[in-house]
Every structure is written in structure tokens, then in C-alpha cells.
Write an enzyme that holds these catalytic residues in place. Structure first.
Site, PDB file in Angstrom:
ATOM      1  N   SER A 210       0.838  -1.438   0.098  1.00  9.94           N
ATOM      2  CA  SER A 210      -0.076  -0.104  -0.045  1.00  9.94           C
ATOM      3  C   SER A 210       0.626   1.354   0.147  1.00  9.94           C
ATOM      4  O   SER A 210       0.332   2.247  -0.380  1.00  9.94           O
ATOM      5  CB  SER A 210      -0.945   0.062   1.299  1.00  9.94           C
ATOM      6  OG  SER A 210      -0.132   0.006   2.357  1.00  9.94           O
ATOM      7  N   HIS A 238      -5.507  -4.372  -0.980  1.00  7.30           N
ATOM      8  CA  HIS A 238      -5.258  -3.350  -2.151  1.00  7.30           C
ATOM      9  C   HIS A 238      -5.066  -3.900  -3.507  1.00  7.30           C
ATOM     10  O   HIS A 238      -4.610  -3.460  -4.229  1.00  7.30           O
ATOM     11  CB  HIS A 238      -4.156  -2.555  -1.776  1.00  7.30           C
ATOM     12  CG  HIS A 238      -4.258  -1.641  -0.641  1.00  7.30           C
ATOM     13  ND1 HIS A 238      -4.737  -0.396  -0.774  1.00  7.30           N
ATOM     14  CD2 HIS A 238      -3.962  -1.751   0.782  1.00  7.30           C
ATOM     15  CE1 HIS A 238      -4.933   0.210   0.633  1.00  7.30           C
ATOM     16  NE2 HIS A 238      -4.077  -0.700   1.349  1.00  7.30           N
ATOM     17  N   LYS A 269     -12.687  -1.380   1.406  1.00  5.49           N
ATOM     18  CA  LYS A 269     -11.828  -0.585   0.397  1.00  5.49           C
ATOM     19  C   LYS A 269     -12.715  -0.643  -0.881  1.00  5.49           C
ATOM     20  O   LYS A 269     -13.398   0.149  -1.127  1.00  5.49           O
ATOM     21  CB  LYS A 269     -10.319  -0.853   0.136  1.00  5.49           C
ATOM     22  CG  LYS A 269      -9.469  -0.836   1.478  1.00  5.49           C
ATOM     23  CD  LYS A 269      -8.117  -1.151   1.236  1.00  5.49           C
ATOM     24  CE  LYS A 269      -7.307  -0.697   2.594  1.00  5.49           C
ATOM     25  NZ  LYS A 269      -7.643  -1.240   4.002  1.00  5.49           N
TER      26      LYS A 269
END
Length: 423
Positions: A210, A238, A269
Site C-alpha cells: 500500500s 489493495h 476498500k
């Protein structure tokens, strides 16, 4: 209730032993001095984290307290723009009305509803795994995995730049711990050779890192794992939802879905952005986690509204990969424009686009000046990233328009020239 408990505790302590006059006050004063010193150290190091207050929904355009006018948000993990998608919101409202605000229970007592099991099945199907288990967040998923799976007979081999939640989860387990240099396959092989003396060997890595936006070399990791009879664990926080042809993640992107044993990821996310995490993998492993994983056993069930939102986000993703393709195209465009302007962008083809600046103060000042121009980005410096590697991390979303990205690039060029970051 809290006051009553404190009084009861004070009474019990007083009966157990005499307390010298003023001792309680002295202990509190000592604590206050320690805390003040630690807070001053953080401020002095320039690593104090302030929280800007958003007064609107999450999205590409937000309102920030103290900032006049609309702000362009380029620092959220809202990769697919689903945090405020109308269908996702409506699914959350429907689940809230049908299943209530919460369960007031852990899963194994009276905290499992039909929607929890349906979401776990959907996650397992999405990742093409046998089963899945939900957690309040992925930090808990990482905290609950290694301790339940590994013993002192086993070994875990972890990339040195893995996320803090992986590091903390590994600390909780009794396995023999190896740390290999970041994405260094020669060092990993050396560590695997040494780990042959242990029962199980588990290689643990982020799929996408990240802070730098770089992607783990999963093909090479899986080849080494096969050679040295090791298992592979990947944290896909991610990556889930937008990497790979259908958004399954880095294992799909690199063609090793059948070679990665365990995946942990998040619902907080790309998949709606609310909260929640999960582990997906072999059925027997998931069964073991339901029996032994402490964050799962001792945490309340995921709230129905979050389950509803996340389930709808997965539905949208499985119906079409057009959103993910849009985000990928915008990412390439932003990276190209910034590099043409003279900036160095770390990583490759990931919507995390770190603008490398080196100097911590420069990153902080430029981020503040970007906000004055209506662009919300954050500077990162030591200890979050290594010394001399300060950067402003930009994150592209599928719901950023071309005009939004052009405005962001223009502001970077203006601020970069003002501070001498680019010629």
C-alpha cells in the site's frame, strides 16, 4: 455503570490493603507526565497525525470542515467508487430494516444470520476457494490466522514490508519467524532452505503493497513454495475487486489462483468501503478458524447493514468488470501525465500512485498547498515509510472524471514548481 464499577473497585482495593494518602493522585500525575512526553516527541518528530473532518458522503467530491467549497478527494481506498453507490446504499438500508442494527452476540452464540452465511459463500465463490469466514475487519483476520494455524513446530516467512496487521498477527503465533528482503526471491529461497527443518512453512506477503503501489512477484513466490513444499498466504486488501481480468486480485493477475493457499482481504476498500474482513481458503482451515481464531470467537458479528452493502458490491463486480477497467485506464493516464511533468511515481499500474519527494517537510507542505487548491492528498514520511522516502500518496478511483484528474495534475505541477520539486 462505569462509575459504579470504579467505585466498587476502589472499595475492594481499600479493603484489601491500606492506600497511602495522595498515592492515587501521584500515579495519575506520573501517567500524565509520561503521556505528555510521548505526545511531545511525536509532535517534535513531525509525525503527528491530524484528522480532517469530512461533512459529506465519501466520494470523489467531498466537503471538509474548514475548507471552503468542494474538495477533490484523491486519498481514499474507494477504488471502484462503491462507497456511495446508490445500489450499495439501498442494499444496506434493506438489510438494516430486515435484519436489524446488530446481533449483540458473537457468531457461535446467537450471532449468525442467513446473510452472513450467504456472504461467506459468495466470497468463497468469488475467489474460487472452498470456504470463507467473516471478521470485523482484515486487521482481525490477520490477527486471527497465524496463531490458530501455526505452532512452534512451524515456520512463517514474511516480506519485510508487509502490512502492520500481518506483522502483528505473526507476532502472536509461536511459529519460527523469518523475514525476507522486500520482494527479494534470492533471500526468500535462502530462508526457505533454512526452514526445511520445520513442519509447515508458510510464505506470507501482501499482494499489493500500500505504500509503494508495487505488486508481489507471486509467480516466483509460488514456484519457490512448490520447490520447498511451502504454503502461500496473500493479503489482498489493495487488490480485491480491481486487479486481474475480473478483479479477483493479484493471484488472478499473475495466473496463480490455484497455487495460493490462503487469501485474507477486506470489505472496507473496493468492496463498498464500510468495514469487515475475511479469510478464504481450504474448508478445513476455515473450520479450524471458527473453533480457534480469537478475533472471530470474541468479536460481535458483522452488522447486517455492512453485510448487505458488501454483498451488493460483490454482485456489481461479478456482473461486469467495466468499473475496474475504467479505474485502470484512469490510473495509466494519471501516471503518464505526472511522469511527463517530471515527477517520479512509484509502483506500476496500480491505482496507488506514490509521488516520490524524499524530504518529509516537502511532502507535508506540498500536501497542505494542494488542499488550498481543492485537492485532498496526504503526505507520508518516516516512520510510516523509510527515511528519505517521503511521498504524497495519490489514489485513483473509477469515479474520478477526466476533469478531476486533469485538475489534480495541474495542481501538482503548480505546487511542485513552487517548491522546487520539479523544474
Amino acid at each position: 455503570m462505569a462509575m459504579w464499577c470504579r467505585r466498587l473497585l476502589s472499595s475492594a482495593l481499600a479493603q484489601a490493603r491500606p492506600v497511602a494518602p495522595g498515592r492515587e493522585q501521584s500515579a495519575l500525575a506520573q501517567l500524565a507526565g509520561i503521556l505528555e512526553s510521548q505526545l511531545d516527541t511525536i509532535r517534535g518528530a513531525g509525525t503527528w497525525k491530524s484528522e480532517r473532518i469530512i461533512t459529506s458522503k465519501q466520494g470523489p467530491h467531498i466537503s471538509v470542515e474548514g475548507s471552503g467549497g468542494e474538495i477533490l478527494n484523491f486519498c481514499a481506498n474507494n477504488y471502484l467508487g462503491l462507497s456511495s453507490h446508490p445500489e450499495v446504499i439501498q442494499a444496506g438500508v434493506k438489510a438494516l430494516e430486515q435484519f436489524g442494527a446488530g446481533l449483540s452476540s458473537v457468531r457461535f452464540i446467537c450471532g449468525t444470520q442467513s446473510i452472513h452465511k450467504a456472504l461467506e459463500e459468495k466470497i468463497a465463490s468469488f475467489h474460487q476457494r472452498e470456504d470463507a469466514i467473516l471478521y470485523p475487519n482484515c486487521f482481525d483476520a490477520n490477527a486471527g490466522l497465524f496463531e490458530a494455524l501455526l505452532t512452534s513446530e512451524d515456520a512463517v516467512l514474511s516480506d519485510e514490508l508487509n502490512h502492520a496487521s500481518i506483522i502483528d498477527g505473526i507476532r502472536l503465533c509461536k511459529a519460527n519467524k523469518y523475514r525476507y528482503r522486500h520482494m527479494d526471491m534470492v533471500d526468500l529461497e535462502a530462508k526457505l532452505q533454512d526452514a526445511q527443518k520445520h513442519r509447515l512453512r508458510l510464505v506470507a506477503t501482501d499482494g499489493a503493497f500500500s505504500m509503494d503501489g508495487d505488486i508481489a512477484p507471486l509467480r516466483e513466490i509460488c514456484q519457490l513454495a512448490q520447490k520447498y513444499h511451502a504454503l502461500v498466504f496473500v493479503d489482498e486488501c489493495h487488490a480485491t475487486g480491481f486487479l486481474g481480468p475480473t478483479g479477483r486480485g493479484t493471484d488472478e493477475l499473475l495466473g496463480v489462483m490455484d497455487q495460493v493457499t490462503i487469501i485474507n482481504s477486506t470489505l472496507g476498500k473496493a468492496l463498498g468501503g464500510a468495514s469487515g474482513g475475511y479469510t478464504t481458503g481450504p474448508r478445513d482451515l476455515i473450520a479450524l478458524l471458527r473453533q480457534r481464531s480469537r478475533p472471530y470467537l470474541f468479536s460481535n458479528s458483522l452488522p447486517p447493514a455492512i453485510v448487505g452493502c458488501s454483498s451488493k458490491a460483490l454482485d456489481l463486480l461479478m456482473e461486469s468488470n467495466a468499473i475496474a477497467q475504467s479505474m485502470a485506464a484512469k490510473t495509466r493516464w494519471f501516471r503518464g501525465q505526472m511522469e511527463a511533468a517530471g515527477f517520479t511515481i512509484s509502483g506500476r499500474e496500480h491505482p496507488i500512485c506514490p509521488v516520490m519527494l524524499g524530504d518529509a517537510r516537502l511532502a507535508s507542505v506540498m500536501a497542505e498547498d494542494m488542499l488550498k487548491r481543492g485537492i485532498y492528498v496526504i503526505g507520508f514520511s518516516y516512520p510510516v515509510v523509510p527515511k528519505g522516502k517521503a511521498r504524497i500518496r495519490v489514489q485513483i478511483s473509477a469515479v474520478h472524471s477526466e476533469e478531476d484528474i486533469e485538475r489534480c495534475v495541474k495542481a501538482f505541477v503548480e505546487v511542485g514548481k513552487q517548491h522546487g520539486a520539479i523544474p
